[in-house]
Write a protein that holds these residues in place. Sequence first.
Motif, PDB file in Angstrom:
ATOM      1  N   TYR B  72       0.934  -1.037  -0.006  1.00 18.22           N
ATOM      2  CA  TYR B  72       0.025  -0.013  -0.027  1.00 18.22           C
ATOM      3  C   TYR B  72       0.650   1.268   0.280  1.00 18.22           C
ATOM      4  O   TYR B  72       1.955   1.359   0.987  1.00 18.22           O
ATOM      5  CB  TYR B  72      -0.950  -0.096   1.342  1.00 18.22           C
ATOM      6  CG  TYR B  72      -1.746  -1.234   0.917  1.00 18.22           C
ATOM      7  CD1 TYR B  72      -3.175  -1.207   0.470  1.00 18.22           C
ATOM      8  CD2 TYR B  72      -1.342  -2.402   1.488  1.00 18.22           C
ATOM      9  CE1 TYR B  72      -3.691  -2.372   0.175  1.00 18.22           C
ATOM     10  CE2 TYR B  72      -2.172  -3.631   1.333  1.00 18.22           C
ATOM     11  CZ  TYR B  72      -3.553  -3.552   0.618  1.00 18.22           C
ATOM     12  OH  TYR B  72      -4.298  -4.514   0.535  1.00 18.22           O
ATOM     13  N   VAL B  73       0.788   1.997  -0.890  1.00 21.80           N
ATOM     14  CA  VAL B  73       1.496   3.345  -1.245  1.00 21.80           C
ATOM     15  C   VAL B  73       0.742   4.491  -1.158  1.00 21.80           C
ATOM     16  O   VAL B  73       1.051   5.313  -1.945  1.00 21.80           O
ATOM     17  CB  VAL B  73       2.389   3.246  -2.235  1.00 21.80           C
ATOM     18  CG1 VAL B  73       3.373   2.082  -2.185  1.00 21.80           C
ATOM     19  CG2 VAL B  73       1.661   2.922  -3.468  1.00 21.80           C
ATOM     20  N   VAL B  74      -0.739   4.430  -0.939  1.00 14.68           N
ATOM     21  CA  VAL B  74      -1.532   5.552  -1.148  1.00 14.68           C
ATOM     22  C   VAL B  74      -1.143   7.079  -0.850  1.00 14.68           C
ATOM     23  O   VAL B  74      -0.306   7.109   0.188  1.00 14.68           O
ATOM     24  CB  VAL B  74      -2.817   5.241  -0.476  1.00 14.68           C
ATOM     25  CG1 VAL B  74      -2.911   5.441   0.956  1.00 14.68           C
ATOM     26  CG2 VAL B  74      -3.955   5.978  -0.923  1.00 14.68           C
ATOM     27  N   GLN B  75      -1.296   7.977  -1.475  1.00 13.04           N
ATOM     28  CA  GLN B  75      -0.999   9.253  -1.246  1.00 13.04           C
ATOM     29  C   GLN B  75      -2.109  10.283  -1.551  1.00 13.04           C
ATOM     30  O   GLN B  75      -2.692  10.111  -2.593  1.00 13.04           O
ATOM     31  CB  GLN B  75       0.316   9.814  -2.026  1.00 13.04           C
ATOM     32  CG  GLN B  75       1.162  10.743  -1.480  1.00 13.04           C
ATOM     33  CD  GLN B  75       1.450  10.796   0.054  1.00 13.04           C
ATOM     34  OE1 GLN B  75       0.675  11.585   0.714  1.00 13.04           O
ATOM     35  NE2 GLN B  75       2.459   9.750   0.522  1.00 13.04           N
ATOM     36  N   ALA B  88      -4.684  -1.285   4.341  1.00  7.90           N
ATOM     37  CA  ALA B  88      -3.743  -2.348   4.267  1.00  7.90           C
ATOM     38  C   ALA B  88      -4.289  -3.451   5.076  1.00  7.90           C
ATOM     39  O   ALA B  88      -3.976  -4.613   4.519  1.00  7.90           O
ATOM     40  CB  ALA B  88      -2.660  -1.895   5.134  1.00  7.90           C
ATOM     41  N   ILE B  89      -5.133  -3.165   5.733  1.00  4.73           N
ATOM     42  CA  ILE B  89      -5.957  -4.334   6.357  1.00  4.73           C
ATOM     43  C   ILE B  89      -7.209  -4.700   5.440  1.00  4.73           C
ATOM     44  O   ILE B  89      -7.448  -6.139   5.093  1.00  4.73           O
ATOM     45  CB  ILE B  89      -6.690  -4.294   7.848  1.00  4.73           C
ATOM     46  CG1 ILE B  89      -5.608  -3.829   8.762  1.00  4.73           C
ATOM     47  CG2 ILE B  89      -7.551  -5.090   8.504  1.00  4.73           C
ATOM     48  CD1 ILE B  89      -4.687  -5.044   9.199  1.00  4.73           C
ATOM     49  N   PHE B  90      -8.057  -3.768   5.009  1.00  2.05           N
ATOM     50  CA  PHE B  90      -9.222  -4.274   4.391  1.00  2.05           C
ATOM     51  C   PHE B  90      -8.847  -4.917   2.929  1.00  2.05           C
ATOM     52  O   PHE B  90      -9.375  -5.936   2.382  1.00  2.05           O
ATOM     53  CB  PHE B  90     -10.220  -3.274   4.215  1.00  2.05           C
ATOM     54  CG  PHE B  90     -11.082  -2.732   5.349  1.00  2.05           C
ATOM     55  CD1 PHE B  90     -11.041  -3.667   6.345  1.00  2.05           C
ATOM     56  CD2 PHE B  90     -11.264  -1.596   5.507  1.00  2.05           C
ATOM     57  CE1 PHE B  90     -11.726  -3.505   7.673  1.00  2.05           C
ATOM     58  CE2 PHE B  90     -11.561  -1.197   6.644  1.00  2.05           C
ATOM     59  CZ  PHE B  90     -12.163  -1.991   7.704  1.00  2.05           C
ATOM     60  N   GLY B  91      -7.843  -4.260   2.235  1.00  3.59           N
ATOM     61  CA  GLY B  91      -7.335  -4.663   1.046  1.00  3.59           C
ATOM     62  C   GLY B  91      -7.015  -6.040   1.132  1.00  3.59           C
ATOM     63  O   GLY B  91      -7.271  -7.044   0.026  1.00  3.59           O
ATOM     64  N   THR B  92      -6.389  -6.608   2.015  1.00  2.51           N
ATOM     65  CA  THR B  92      -5.934  -7.961   2.129  1.00  2.51           C
ATOM     66  C   THR B  92      -6.998  -9.089   2.578  1.00  2.51           C
ATOM     67  O   THR B  92      -7.062 -10.073   2.074  1.00  2.51           O
ATOM     68  CB  THR B  92      -4.630  -8.017   3.088  1.00  2.51           C
ATOM     69  OG1 THR B  92      -3.586  -7.349   2.420  1.00  2.51           O
ATOM     70  CG2 THR B  92      -4.191  -9.345   3.417  1.00  2.51           C
ATOM     71  N   VAL B  93      -7.868  -8.719   3.523  1.00  4.72           N
ATOM     72  CA  VAL B  93      -8.675  -9.548   3.819  1.00  4.72           C
ATOM     73  C   VAL B  93      -9.704  -9.613   2.907  1.00  4.72           C
ATOM     74  O   VAL B  93     -10.260 -10.792   2.538  1.00  4.72           O
ATOM     75  CB  VAL B  93      -9.430  -9.150   5.172  1.00  4.72           C
ATOM     76  CG1 VAL B  93      -8.509  -9.160   6.425  1.00  4.72           C
ATOM     77  CG2 VAL B  93     -10.241  -7.891   5.154  1.00  4.72           C
ATOM     78  N   ALA B 109       4.058  -5.413   7.342  1.00  2.00           N
ATOM     79  CA  ALA B 109       5.501  -4.786   7.307  1.00  2.00           C
ATOM     80  C   ALA B 109       5.547  -3.363   6.572  1.00  2.00           C
ATOM     81  O   ALA B 109       4.738  -3.169   6.029  1.00  2.00           O
ATOM     82  CB  ALA B 109       6.276  -5.352   6.332  1.00  2.00           C
ATOM     83  N   PHE B 110       5.987  -2.417   7.795  1.00  2.00           N
ATOM     84  CA  PHE B 110       6.325  -1.106   7.721  1.00  2.00           C
ATOM     85  C   PHE B 110       7.493  -0.490   6.927  1.00  2.00           C
ATOM     86  O   PHE B 110       8.326  -0.902   7.561  1.00  2.00           O
ATOM     87  CB  PHE B 110       5.817  -0.181   8.967  1.00  2.00           C
ATOM     88  CG  PHE B 110       4.548  -0.812   9.499  1.00  2.00           C
ATOM     89  CD1 PHE B 110       4.327  -1.818   9.963  1.00  2.00           C
ATOM     90  CD2 PHE B 110       3.402   0.110   9.186  1.00  2.00           C
ATOM     91  CE1 PHE B 110       3.010  -1.884  10.716  1.00  2.00           C
ATOM     92  CE2 PHE B 110       2.285  -0.103   9.736  1.00  2.00           C
ATOM     93  CZ  PHE B 110       1.900  -1.101  10.453  1.00  2.00           C
ATOM     94  N   VAL B 111       7.585   0.124   6.070  1.00  2.02           N
ATOM     95  CA  VAL B 111       8.762   0.942   5.472  1.00  2.02           C
ATOM     96  C   VAL B 111       8.425   2.528   5.677  1.00  2.02           C
ATOM     97  O   VAL B 111       7.362   3.020   5.285  1.00  2.02           O
ATOM     98  CB  VAL B 111       8.958   0.905   4.118  1.00  2.02           C
ATOM     99  CG1 VAL B 111      10.142   1.450   3.564  1.00  2.02           C
ATOM    100  CG2 VAL B 111       9.121  -0.682   3.658  1.00  2.02           C
ATOM    101  N   ILE B 112       9.023   3.141   6.655  1.00  5.63           N
ATOM    102  CA  ILE B 112       8.850   4.374   7.316  1.00  5.63           C
ATOM    103  C   ILE B 112      10.006   5.170   6.820  1.00  5.63           C
ATOM    104  O   ILE B 112      11.219   4.938   7.105  1.00  5.63           O
ATOM    105  CB  ILE B 112       8.634   4.555   8.834  1.00  5.63           C
ATOM    106  CG1 ILE B 112       7.651   3.474   9.099  1.00  5.63           C
ATOM    107  CG2 ILE B 112       8.372   5.875   9.412  1.00  5.63           C
ATOM    108  CD1 ILE B 112       7.375   2.959  10.669  1.00  5.63           C
ATOM    109  N   THR B 159       1.124  -6.168   3.693  1.00  7.56           N
ATOM    110  CA  THR B 159       0.447  -6.803   4.556  1.00  7.56           C
ATOM    111  C   THR B 159       0.263  -8.266   3.577  1.00  7.56           C
ATOM    112  O   THR B 159      -0.016  -8.073   2.384  1.00  7.56           O
ATOM    113  CB  THR B 159      -1.087  -6.505   4.939  1.00  7.56           C
ATOM    114  OG1 THR B 159      -1.818  -6.004   3.688  1.00  7.56           O
ATOM    115  CG2 THR B 159      -0.724  -5.283   5.954  1.00  7.56           C
ATOM    116  N   SER B 160       0.310  -9.203   4.318  1.00  4.90           N
ATOM    117  CA  SER B 160      -0.178 -10.557   3.783  1.00  4.90           C
ATOM    118  C   SER B 160      -1.019 -11.183   4.712  1.00  4.90           C
ATOM    119  O   SER B 160      -1.264 -10.951   5.973  1.00  4.90           O
ATOM    120  CB  SER B 160       1.191 -11.486   3.899  1.00  4.90           C
ATOM    121  OG  SER B 160       2.008 -11.020   2.903  1.00  4.90           O
ATOM    122  N   GLY B 161      -1.833 -12.151   4.232  1.00  2.00           N
ATOM    123  CA  GLY B 161      -2.868 -12.556   4.737  1.00  2.00           C
ATOM    124  C   GLY B 161      -3.157 -14.157   4.614  1.00  2.00           C
ATOM    125  O   GLY B 161      -3.029 -14.718   3.336  1.00  2.00           O
TER     126      GLY B 161
END
Lengths: 365, 349
Positions: B72-75, B88-93, B109-112, B159-161
């Motif tokens: 997820y890379v939304v802006q 990130a949660i809803f997309g994967t579930v 996983a977070f890339v900050i 995210t992975s699910g």
Amino acid sequence: MRYVDEFRDPDAARRVADAIAATVTRAWTIMEICGGQTHAIVRYGIDRMLPGMLSLVHGPGCPVCVTPPGIIDAACAIASRPEVTLCTFGDMLRVPGHEQSLLAARTGGADVRMVYSPLDAVELARENPEREVVFLAIGFETTAPTSAMAVLQAERKGLANFSLLSSHVLVPPAMRQLLGDPTNRVQGFLAAGHVCAVAGYRDYHAIARQFRIPIVVTGFEPLDILQGILLCVRQLEENRADVENQYRRAVRHDGNRTARAAVGQVFEVQGQAWRGMGRIEDSGLALRSRFARFDAFKRFPEVRVPTERQTPCISGEVLRGVRKPDECPMFGKLCTPEHPLGATMVSSEGACAAYYRYRRAPEAA
Amino acid sequence: MTFRPASYGACPVPANSADRIEMAHGGGGKLTQRLIDTVFKPAFAFSEEDLTGDSAAIGRSGSELAFTTDAYVVQPLFFPGGNIGSLAIFGTVNDLAMSGARPLAVSAAFVIEEGFALADLIRIVETMRDAAAQAGVRVVAGDTKVVERGKADGVYIATSGVGEIGSRTPIRPQAVRAGDPVIVSGDIGRHGMAVMAARESLGFEPPIESDCAPLFGPVSALIDGGIELHCLRDCTRGGLATALIEIARCADVTIAIKQAKIRISDPVRGACEILGIDPLYVANEGRFTAIVAGGDADRALTILQRHDKAAAIIGVVCEREGRTDAKIETIGTTRALDLQTGEQLPRIC
């Protein structure tokens, strides 16, 4: 939704199409000037609702399409300077110049940004005083007022780092050029409603008289276009050559006076090159000398605008209504939206893009 | 001017498209498809089966598991109706739900980016916690990396699910048959227009809210209701049109839909009209299309309308018509739908 649903009503559309069929007694060729109208016609299959004797040809009214490749070369050259942020409309990014598109320049590292309005570019200049912000200003009478407003705002804010690379064009001179061409086959015009909403349609009376051609100011919804065609066909059948306004809910005879005044204050008329159509006298807008410090051509005097080279792309003929997109041997084969050989395949208002999107069986993935 | 093949080399072809990643490679259209076909598919030896759904079935016997992953890379990171965390949660579930799978566990996983406000990170993580609770799933594993300022756009989340497949028959495009009704679970276009409006500061009034929401609820209601599900697809990147085209290609059918049946809220329609954007191609994060057995049409619609009154039957699956994947009827005329090329860009005038 008001002002949308009633203009896309299938039954009403059928009734107007029937009225057109009942009016036409011989073959006529009508040009819709605006690319937005072209897209609506192809998207909704309006041409397929018409009697076979009636032929619609697509005009030069796609702002991105008529921008000459040399201007894009110049914009890429300016954008490649490290201190420059070049802004333009999103639709402009993919259009090829002679060497590359602005999108390719961006992929190669240039700071190229898509904005929705030139006023956003002014704001960007204010927020980033260390950057040279250049707005590539393209389009017809519709977009020129906001470009003028951007210059006036930059002046009011005292910005020293904003400039305009102007490639604005005007519709009436292009109509005259088309009608004066010996290959012209256009017998009636649907004039571009949005252009007229800004500029009015005073200039069209002389064209209608001189060339004995009906001109109907027309909107963009399917029903608008069908009504515009009906009015135009009635004139042709009755041997009239008047200027009529189908798009009364948006267009007044004198247009938008405030917008016209802003354009007149900032710009003056000059000769202008059009992609595929050559140079047309009095068809472009240049910044007045009073605003020279906002003129990117003066700010970057070393940047040249090369004249258009010959290519096998027939977009010039497409823009003049001489040929249709699918008559091009490269259409959909060598030339696609991913690998466009001409601007008419790129822009969302380009005739080739409209045919590719709506008139071609999709290729296999 | 005439066509002269000899001068072809002089054409103004963009120099970049052959050898560098463009934005459109991530847009879900033709270039994305080409990237998958030419880079990922050969490298990872995906089977056709792997590539036809939003998640892969990995069980061998007994209860089957579904597995999926997404980045997820939304802006902007925050937008009306949600933020990158809820996506990130809803997309994967939702990718799991589209296989008829009840989500069991998610990793994140977070890339900050260096300098990112901790308060914003906390807001995002709290949203993820709430979203996971809403979706009935736990976040069980995670990873954090920080990169130098300028090397990331605030925060990226992957995210992975894993989910447990609950339907008795496989839900996949190959199960689609001519005559099957095509149902959409609600109105379309909210998420993409909400994000675009927030990103470009287009002050639509009232603001358009993202539709992002978990979808296993309505999916399980369909399963529990005994509906014979043939294919489910969430209408995310590339929108409803892209979802239908992909299904039609896999199933070797043509899908016919009617514009008048597709529900689009007035604010979304208005925004799309102003910007010259086709809502059929605008992303959704809480809508899916369900293709079910012909005899189950009305019952499936009734079940879905309990979750969203705007659920509607928008068309029907037909025998394959040449190269046409999907077609839409508008003002009494019909046109083919194609994958879009590149990003949708607002019109100029």
